[in-house]
Write a protein that holds these residues in place. Sequence first.
Motif, PDB file in Angstrom:
ATOM      1  N   UNK A   1       0.829  -1.203   0.000  1.00  0.00           N
ATOM      2  CA  UNK A   1       0.000   0.000   0.000  1.00  0.00           C
ATOM      3  C   UNK A   1       0.870   1.262   0.000  1.00  0.00           C
ATOM      4  N   UNK A   2       1.983   1.208   0.716  1.00  0.00           N
ATOM      5  CA  UNK A   2       2.885   2.358   0.783  1.00  0.00           C
ATOM      6  C   UNK A   2       3.514   2.654  -0.570  1.00  0.00           C
ATOM      7  N   UNK A   3       3.863   1.613  -1.312  1.00  0.00           N
ATOM      8  CA  UNK A   3       4.603   1.783  -2.571  1.00  0.00           C
ATOM      9  C   UNK A   3       3.763   1.448  -3.803  1.00  0.00           C
ATOM     10  N   UNK A   4       2.461   1.519  -3.677  1.00  0.00           N
ATOM     11  CA  UNK A   4       1.583   1.158  -4.797  1.00  0.00           C
ATOM     12  C   UNK A   4       1.966   1.935  -6.053  1.00  0.00           C
ATOM     13  N   UNK A   5       2.207   1.194  -7.150  1.00  0.00           N
ATOM     14  CA  UNK A   5       2.567   1.799  -8.426  1.00  0.00           C
ATOM     15  C   UNK A   5       4.040   2.134  -8.583  1.00  0.00           C
ATOM     16  N   UNK A   6       4.828   1.983  -7.503  1.00  0.00           N
ATOM     17  CA  UNK A   6       6.263   2.280  -7.561  1.00  0.00           C
ATOM     18  C   UNK A   6       7.051   1.015  -7.900  1.00  0.00           C
ATOM     19  N   UNK A   7       8.294   1.154  -8.360  1.00  0.00           N
ATOM     20  CA  UNK A   7       9.098  -0.037  -8.703  1.00  0.00           C
ATOM     21  C   UNK A   7       9.278  -1.000  -7.533  1.00  0.00           C
ATOM     22  N   UNK A   8       9.280  -0.473  -6.299  1.00  0.00           N
ATOM     23  CA  UNK A   8       9.487  -1.314  -5.124  1.00  0.00           C
ATOM     24  C   UNK A   8       8.168  -1.741  -4.480  1.00  0.00           C
TER      25      UNK A   8
ATOM     26  N   UNK B   1      28.935  -8.049  11.917  1.00  0.00           N
ATOM     27  CA  UNK B   1      29.488  -7.335  10.766  1.00  0.00           C
ATOM     28  C   UNK B   1      28.721  -7.743   9.529  1.00  0.00           C
ATOM     29  N   UNK B   2      28.215  -6.762   8.802  1.00  0.00           N
ATOM     30  CA  UNK B   2      27.508  -7.038   7.548  1.00  0.00           C
ATOM     31  C   UNK B   2      27.189  -5.709   6.875  1.00  0.00           C
ATOM     32  N   UNK B   3      26.909  -5.741   5.582  1.00  0.00           N
ATOM     33  CA  UNK B   3      26.470  -4.526   4.907  1.00  0.00           C
ATOM     34  C   UNK B   3      25.053  -4.177   5.325  1.00  0.00           C
ATOM     35  N   UNK B   4      24.657  -2.936   5.068  1.00  0.00           N
ATOM     36  CA  UNK B   4      23.297  -2.514   5.366  1.00  0.00           C
ATOM     37  C   UNK B   4      23.221  -1.612   6.576  1.00  0.00           C
ATOM     38  N   UNK B   5      22.157  -0.834   6.629  1.00  0.00           N
ATOM     39  CA  UNK B   5      21.936   0.161   7.668  1.00  0.00           C
ATOM     40  C   UNK B   5      20.763  -0.273   8.540  1.00  0.00           C
ATOM     41  N   UNK B   6      21.024  -0.518   9.831  1.00  0.00           N
ATOM     42  CA  UNK B   6      19.961  -0.953  10.725  1.00  0.00           C
ATOM     43  C   UNK B   6      18.852   0.090  10.807  1.00  0.00           C
ATOM     44  N   UNK B   7      19.145   1.328  10.441  1.00  0.00           N
ATOM     45  CA  UNK B   7      18.157   2.394  10.510  1.00  0.00           C
ATOM     46  C   UNK B   7      16.983   2.216   9.569  1.00  0.00           C
ATOM     47  N   UNK B   8      17.140   1.414   8.520  1.00  0.00           N
ATOM     48  CA  UNK B   8      16.022   1.177   7.601  1.00  0.00           C
ATOM     49  C   UNK B   8      15.427  -0.215   7.781  1.00  0.00           C
ATOM     50  N   UNK B   9      16.002  -1.017   8.667  1.00  0.00           N
ATOM     51  CA  UNK B   9      15.434  -2.334   8.949  1.00  0.00           C
ATOM     52  C   UNK B   9      14.052  -2.173   9.571  1.00  0.00           C
ATOM     53  N   UNK B  10      13.167  -3.116   9.282  1.00  0.00           N
ATOM     54  CA  UNK B  10      11.813  -3.155   9.836  1.00  0.00           C
ATOM     55  C   UNK B  10      10.923  -2.026   9.306  1.00  0.00           C
ATOM     56  N   UNK B  11      11.380  -1.256   8.346  1.00  0.00           N
ATOM     57  CA  UNK B  11      10.599  -0.143   7.811  1.00  0.00           C
ATOM     58  C   UNK B  11      10.195  -0.442   6.374  1.00  0.00           C
ATOM     59  N   UNK B  12       9.366   0.439   5.806  1.00  0.00           N
ATOM     60  CA  UNK B  12       9.016   0.325   4.400  1.00  0.00           C
ATOM     61  C   UNK B  12      10.110   0.889   3.505  1.00  0.00           C
ATOM     62  N   UNK B  13      11.192   1.372   4.108  1.00  0.00           N
ATOM     63  CA  UNK B  13      12.339   1.908   3.365  1.00  0.00           C
ATOM     64  C   UNK B  13      13.482   0.885   3.272  1.00  0.00           C
ATOM     65  N   UNK B  14      13.222  -0.371   3.642  1.00  0.00           N
ATOM     66  CA  UNK B  14      14.337  -1.322   3.728  1.00  0.00           C
ATOM     67  C   UNK B  14      14.972  -1.558   2.361  1.00  0.00           C
ATOM     68  N   UNK B  15      16.276  -1.369   2.329  1.00  0.00           N
ATOM     69  CA  UNK B  15      17.045  -1.528   1.097  1.00  0.00           C
ATOM     70  C   UNK B  15      18.514  -1.637   1.468  1.00  0.00           C
ATOM     71  N   UNK B  16      19.346  -1.970   0.478  1.00  0.00           N
ATOM     72  CA  UNK B  16      20.777  -2.091   0.718  1.00  0.00           C
ATOM     73  C   UNK B  16      21.520  -1.588  -0.515  1.00  0.00           C
ATOM     74  N   UNK B  17      22.592  -0.837  -0.302  1.00  0.00           N
ATOM     75  CA  UNK B  17      23.384  -0.325  -1.409  1.00  0.00           C
ATOM     76  C   UNK B  17      24.194  -1.430  -2.058  1.00  0.00           C
ATOM     77  N   UNK B  18      24.200  -1.446  -3.377  1.00  0.00           N
ATOM     78  CA  UNK B  18      24.898  -2.528  -4.077  1.00  0.00           C
ATOM     79  C   UNK B  18      26.409  -2.430  -3.913  1.00  0.00           C
ATOM     80  N   UNK B  19      26.962  -1.216  -3.865  1.00  0.00           N
ATOM     81  CA  UNK B  19      28.413  -1.093  -3.755  1.00  0.00           C
ATOM     82  C   UNK B  19      28.904  -1.644  -2.415  1.00  0.00           C
ATOM     83  N   UNK B  20      28.181  -1.324  -1.342  1.00  0.00           N
ATOM     84  CA  UNK B  20      28.562  -1.861  -0.047  1.00  0.00           C
ATOM     85  C   UNK B  20      28.381  -3.359   0.028  1.00  0.00           C
ATOM     86  N   UNK B  21      27.311  -3.865  -0.573  1.00  0.00           N
ATOM     87  CA  UNK B  21      27.067  -5.308  -0.590  1.00  0.00           C
ATOM     88  C   UNK B  21      28.171  -6.045  -1.336  1.00  0.00           C
ATOM     89  N   UNK B  22      28.550  -5.554  -2.499  1.00  0.00           N
ATOM     90  CA  UNK B  22      29.602  -6.221  -3.279  1.00  0.00           C
ATOM     91  C   UNK B  22      30.958  -6.122  -2.574  1.00  0.00           C
TER      92      UNK B  22
END
Length: 424
Positions: free
Chosen positions: A95-102, A382-403
């Motif tokens: 519902x939050x991202x209706x019509x968006x790519x995510x 230790x892992x990539x990703x920002x705990x600040x977006x965990x559990x939210x509708x903004x959850x995502x991870x940067x590809x450069x940090x992941x790689x």
Amino acid sequence: MSTSLHDRLLAAQDGDADLKLLQDAIAIDSVTGNETAFATFLEDRMTDLGLHTGSGEFLPGRLNVWGETCEPSATGDRLLIVGHTDTVHVRGWEETWKGAPQESPFGGALIDGEIWGRGACDLKGGICAALGGLRLLQKAGLRLSGGLSFAFIGDEESGEPGTGVSAGAHDLVKRVEAGTIAKPDFAVYVEPTKLDVYTAQIGFFIADISVTGKSAYFGTPELGTDALKATHAVLERIWAHEADLANGPSHDLVGTSSILVTHISGGGYIAVPGECKLSLIRKLRPGESLDEAVTAFEAAVRSAPVAGGISIAIDYPAGRDHRYGGSPVEIDREAPAALLLSNCVSEATAGTQVSGGTLGGAPYWSEMPFLVNKIGCPAVYCAPGDIGVAHTFEERIGTEGYLAAVRAFALFMARYCGLEEKAE
């Protein structure tokens, strides 16, 4: 040697395959209680990497899975990579991202250099980066000489009824103690840290307090006992206790202890309120005792000046490694393995737009205490990703940090476990 090893890994890395692994992982719904499909996926990926794999139910119909590079009887230091397979719920995401790519929480959409979806950072990104690290070593023609294990466990997250009590971690400890899974000498739990290395973490307990009085018609309040008025007195003592904690000792990595009241409900329909309920969470610094913290908290609550006839009940619903909650924990920040991991992350992120490798403390609770306190294994997050977006509708991870994390884990595995073939 170190520079040439990273260069060799960088040249061998297949970034598209690493990203696909993560997107395939995100595509699997693994909300707490529904982890088994993702656990089976991970067991298949470990089999693809040539690991000796195993699985077992930690609760009926819910699987833990594990894999090892060699038999448990092998000698030498053993590294364990641990991650939880469950995620928090996805209610409201579409519902939050209706019509968006995510729009789909399981779509793994790639948008402006970030992969979106539930679990992207918490913590499928860490799991896939670690598995990708082993795959990268193999692709570079390198074979570990020491032991490496993975354990992927369920039931870490809270929020779903009847779940979220670290049942998977309890099961892991039992299997290590029984020898089913080899006892590790060092462990990395892949909770998101922005690729920093956390040697400490907070502890916590949750308290649900019920204040009970007696309801009465508003016109004859003298016949009742006001639970809301009593709750006000209780809250004053709780906040005074919190102020004492805030002015008390501070840990240089995670700060001071604290109390946060998170919910209050109560009242009566044109009547004296007969009951009020409140919930709170207490943060503990490393070195604090959960038992002593609970004793001090209860003394504060019961010191409140309430009217006769008021009763106060306190429940602790979030037992983890301890009956009251989750223990704080800390290892020596100068532990050689922790410093080695820090150096590997720094090397893997050099020349990129991401950073990492700083020693720090986790402002969250996860299952490191099971490793450190229950089986005597020093561990870090230790892992990539920002705990600040965990559990939210903004959850995502940067590809450069992941790689970069894939390369960092590969470097660390190679240096901690050793290589059969020396990198030139």
